[in-house]
Design a protein around this motif. Structure first.
Motif, short mmCIF file in Angstrom:
data_model
loop_
_atom_site.label_atom_id
_atom_site.label_comp_id
_atom_site.label_asym_id
_atom_site.label_seq_id
_atom_site.Cartn_x
_atom_site.Cartn_y
_atom_site.Cartn_z
N ILE A 139 14.24 3.85 -7.53
CA ILE A 139 13.23 4.09 -6.71
C ILE A 139 13.20 2.61 -5.69
CG2 ILE A 139 10.69 4.12 -6.60
CD1 ILE A 139 11.92 6.63 -7.82
N GLU B 103 13.16 -0.24 -8.40
CA GLU B 103 12.85 -0.05 -9.92
C GLU B 103 13.53 0.70 -10.55
OE1 GLU B 103 8.62 -0.17 -11.69
OE2 GLU B 103 8.89 1.62 -11.25
N THR C 101 8.50 -4.79 4.08
CA THR C 101 8.59 -4.77 2.72
C THR C 101 9.51 -5.46 2.13
OG1 THR C 101 7.31 -2.75 2.68
CG2 THR C 101 8.79 -3.17 0.80
N TYR C 102 9.42 -6.35 0.98
CA TYR C 102 10.57 -7.10 0.10
C TYR C 102 11.68 -6.01 -0.12
CZ TYR C 102 13.06 -10.35 -2.44
OH TYR C 102 14.07 -11.08 -3.13
N ALA D 285 16.28 4.82 3.82
CA ALA D 285 17.00 5.85 3.26
C ALA D 285 18.35 6.09 3.89
CB ALA D 285 16.35 7.21 3.38
N THR E 75 11.66 9.84 -0.06
CA THR E 75 12.94 10.34 0.52
C THR E 75 14.16 10.24 -0.27
OG1 THR E 75 12.05 9.62 2.79
CG2 THR E 75 14.24 10.14 2.89
N SER E 76 14.83 11.22 -0.89
CA SER E 76 15.64 11.44 -1.50
C SER E 76 17.24 11.24 -0.99
CB SER E 76 15.64 12.52 -2.67
OG SER E 76 14.49 12.45 -3.35
N VAL E 77 17.97 10.55 -1.77
CA VAL E 77 19.60 10.57 -1.19
C VAL E 77 20.37 10.77 -2.34
CG1 VAL E 77 21.08 8.62 -0.58
CG2 VAL E 77 18.54 8.49 0.40
N CYS F 105 0.91 -1.29 0.19
CA CYS F 105 -0.18 0.15 -0.12
C CYS F 105 0.74 1.26 0.14
CB CYS F 105 -1.06 -0.03 1.21
SG CYS F 105 -2.04 -1.27 1.24
N PHE G 254 12.97 -4.13 -2.94
CA PHE G 254 13.03 -4.25 -4.40
C PHE G 254 13.22 -2.81 -4.95
CE2 PHE G 254 10.35 -3.19 -8.10
CZ PHE G 254 10.38 -4.21 -8.74
N TYR H 128 15.98 -8.67 -12.68
CA TYR H 128 17.41 -9.14 -12.11
C TYR H 128 16.99 -9.67 -10.49
CZ TYR H 128 19.58 -7.49 -15.90
OH TYR H 128 19.72 -6.70 -17.44
N VAL H 129 17.38 -10.99 -10.20
CA VAL H 129 17.43 -11.54 -8.76
C VAL H 129 19.23 -11.43 -8.19
CG1 VAL H 129 17.12 -13.14 -6.95
CG2 VAL H 129 15.64 -12.40 -8.83
N ASN H 130 19.34 -10.51 -6.98
CA ASN H 130 20.70 -10.18 -6.53
C ASN H 130 21.71 -9.93 -7.67
OD1 ASN H 130 19.71 -10.60 -4.21
ND2 ASN H 130 19.95 -13.04 -4.30
N GLU I 28 15.79 7.57 -4.53
CA GLU I 28 14.46 7.87 -3.92
C GLU I 28 13.69 6.65 -3.02
OE1 GLU I 28 11.60 10.53 -5.61
OE2 GLU I 28 13.16 11.25 -7.20
N CYS I 29 13.69 6.81 -1.85
CA CYS I 29 13.03 5.61 -1.07
C CYS I 29 11.36 5.93 -1.13
CB CYS I 29 13.72 5.52 0.24
SG CYS I 29 15.56 5.51 -0.05
N LEU I 30 10.94 4.76 -1.23
CA LEU I 30 9.51 4.89 -1.23
C LEU I 30 8.93 4.27 0.12
CD1 LEU I 30 7.49 6.48 -3.26
CD2 LEU I 30 7.32 3.99 -4.58
N GLN I 31 8.27 4.81 0.74
CA GLN I 31 7.41 4.11 1.99
C GLN I 31 6.29 3.36 1.59
OE1 GLN I 31 8.60 4.34 5.17
NE2 GLN I 31 6.80 2.84 5.92
N THR I 32 6.26 1.94 1.73
CA THR I 32 5.14 1.13 1.36
C THR I 32 4.81 0.36 2.66
OG1 THR I 32 6.13 -0.73 0.44
CG2 THR I 32 5.74 1.14 -1.07
N THR I 33 3.53 0.02 2.67
CA THR I 33 3.05 -0.76 3.83
C THR I 33 2.70 -2.16 3.28
OG1 THR I 33 2.39 1.16 5.09
CG2 THR I 33 1.68 -0.94 5.92
N ARG J 31 12.41 0.41 -2.58
CA ARG J 31 11.15 0.21 -1.50
C ARG J 31 11.98 -1.25 -0.59
NH1 ARG J 31 7.46 -1.30 -6.33
NH2 ARG J 31 7.03 -3.50 -5.24
N VAL K 43 17.82 -8.76 -3.02
CA VAL K 43 17.06 -7.75 -3.57
C VAL K 43 16.78 -7.87 -4.98
CG1 VAL K 43 19.70 -6.77 -4.28
CG2 VAL K 43 17.35 -5.26 -4.14
N GLU K 44 15.82 -7.49 -5.44
CA GLU K 44 15.10 -7.75 -6.88
C GLU K 44 15.25 -6.30 -7.43
OE1 GLU K 44 11.88 -10.24 -7.39
OE2 GLU K 44 12.59 -11.80 -5.63
#
Lengths: 111, 111, 111
Positions: free
Chosen positions: C5, C59, C54-55, C11, B44-46, A40, C57, A102-104, C39-44, C7, C89-90
């Protein structure tokens, strides 16, 4: 994969349907339930000069599985979401290319 | 649709321009204003080891409408955003396939 | 561009690797380091009825640069992320079309 990225529906609501939803989607996709991510995303929506509630919208990110599977997937996903009392939901699919995943650090698929 | 997904600009700022912006975009797209969603995404940007302000970036998710409409849409969107005093903004369009878009589980378009 | 991006990775963690990562990616892409956004995106995330972590991931949104560059980019990105102690990490790449990208309302590329 698939990733189910949800806007405008609370994580607590998605919790209620998540088990039955993922079981059904895994059967449709013929893959394990642990391939699915439901996430979400918090967004702040703006309309006509004001902050408004975010419209229920789900983006599914996956590899292309064809029309028949996509239709079944969308129908099942919408059915579970609407069962929460959500009035309307729109769903869009976006595809990742298999040679761009890609995975890892290792490409999953040959080109 | 179209969805206007905004990073690096505050929702309160988008509120200021939202009415005039959506009126202009609806005219360009020849559709109703209630088709538009403006959603601000918190990221949150880095950069260089530190948390920094997010660069103003807008992703427009829509169905392909061709180059002329896209050019006009981008120009109008940028004009309104820059009018807020934002110094620079980049805009990218991503297209959903019409046969991959569903409302309440029903595909919107025949294939 | 490229936009990275993120997830499921904090950060603060991305800060630790950001300088060396962007230096390496800029060399691979043969472009300046200031073209990159992390950019780090906060997801639940939801799984099996519960809110879960969150796994990890990522993009990557960019213009297509071909298989060889993509493989090198993914390998470098994963190497730095895994160096943080992240277990898996994917990474998926999505491409923007060059004729669909605008800076301050002006299309960047001729069609």
């Amino acid at each position: 994969m698939p990733h189910i990225i949800v806007r405008g529906i609370k994580a607590e609501q998605m919790c209620e349907i998540s088990t039955a939803l993922v079981d059904e989607l895994a059967a449709i996709c013929d893959c394990g339930t642990d391939n699915f991510m439901i996430e979400c995303l918090q967004t702040t929506s703006v309309f006509a000069g004001k902050i408004v509630e975010t419209y229920p919208f789900i983006e599914v990110a996956w590899f292309e599985r064809g029309l028949e599977t996509r239709d079944l997937f969308a129908k099942a996903l919408a059915k579970h979401v609407l069962s929460l009392g959500v009035k309307e939901v729109e769903i869009a699919f976006k595809t990742y290319r298999e040679d761009s995943y890609y995975v890892n650090g290792e490409r999953c698929f040959d080109v």
